[in-house]
Design a protein around this motif. Structure first.
Motif, mmCIF file in Angstrom:
data_model
loop_
_atom_site.group_PDB
_atom_site.id
_atom_site.type_symbol
_atom_site.label_atom_id
_atom_site.label_comp_id
_atom_site.label_asym_id
_atom_site.label_seq_id
_atom_site.Cartn_x
_atom_site.Cartn_y
_atom_site.Cartn_z
ATOM 1 N N LEU A 1 -26.864 38.607 27.970
ATOM 2 C CA LEU A 1 -25.565 38.350 28.561
ATOM 3 C C LEU A 1 -25.493 37.032 28.941
ATOM 4 O O LEU A 1 -24.041 36.739 28.658
ATOM 5 N N ILE A 2 -26.253 36.294 29.214
ATOM 6 C CA ILE A 2 -26.027 34.572 29.424
ATOM 7 C C ILE A 2 -25.505 34.152 28.358
ATOM 8 O O ILE A 2 -24.455 33.304 28.131
ATOM 9 N N TYR B 1 -24.615 35.412 25.241
ATOM 10 C CA TYR B 1 -23.422 35.900 24.640
ATOM 11 C C TYR B 1 -22.094 35.493 25.167
ATOM 12 O O TYR B 1 -21.294 34.931 24.859
ATOM 13 N N TYR B 2 -21.935 35.685 26.764
ATOM 14 C CA TYR B 2 -20.940 35.404 27.593
ATOM 15 C C TYR B 2 -20.727 33.690 27.717
ATOM 16 O O TYR B 2 -19.654 33.123 28.006
ATOM 17 N N GLY B 3 -21.737 32.915 27.745
ATOM 18 C CA GLY B 3 -21.798 31.671 27.553
ATOM 19 C C GLY B 3 -21.120 30.997 26.352
ATOM 20 O O GLY B 3 -20.397 30.323 26.458
ATOM 21 N N TYR B 4 -21.307 31.601 25.333
ATOM 22 C CA TYR B 4 -20.672 31.452 24.068
ATOM 23 C C TYR B 4 -19.191 31.528 23.806
ATOM 24 O O TYR B 4 -18.413 30.993 23.836
ATOM 25 N N ILE B 5 -18.824 32.815 24.366
ATOM 26 C CA ILE B 5 -17.545 33.233 24.588
ATOM 27 C C ILE B 5 -16.884 32.276 25.756
ATOM 28 O O ILE B 5 -15.636 32.057 25.557
ATOM 29 N N GLY B 6 -17.552 32.014 26.853
ATOM 30 C CA GLY B 6 -16.953 30.911 27.807
ATOM 31 C C GLY B 6 -16.568 29.516 26.988
ATOM 32 O O GLY B 6 -15.637 28.925 27.528
#
Length: 102
Positions: A34-35, A37-42
């Protein structure tokens, strides 16, 4: 009414250990994923300029290798889980079943 075999398995301390270890390990891998994936999306949402930075003289931007890194990371942590499951979790499962059938 519950099967006596199921009850023996659930009372086995090795089963409790297996459940706890597998669950804890799964949650750690989930949090890591999650870190990443959501880091990339962020980054996509909040720092498009960074991802649009060209690499070298070509047309490839920094976003492409970072996106590929997310995919490779997913494959790697899946492999880590499978390796641990095959070595540790499967051995515990065999021991639990052997104890339950005695």
């Amino acid at each position: 009414m519950q099967d006596p075999m199921v009850e023996r398995i659930q009372r086995n301390p090795k089963y409790q250990q297996l459940k706890a270890t597998r669950s804890r390990f799964g949650w750690w891998l989930t949090i890591l994923m999650l870190i990443v994936y959501y880091g990339y999306i962020g980054l996509i949402a909040f720092d498009k300029e960074l991802l649009a930075t060209p690499i070298g003289a070509g047309v490839t931007t920094l976003g492409i290798p970072l996106g590929l890194a997310v995919i490779v990371f997913t494959i790697v942590i899946t492999g880590i889980y499978v390796r641990r499951a095959n070595r540790e979790f499967d051995a515990l499962t065999r021991d639990i079943l052997k104890d339950a059938t005695k």
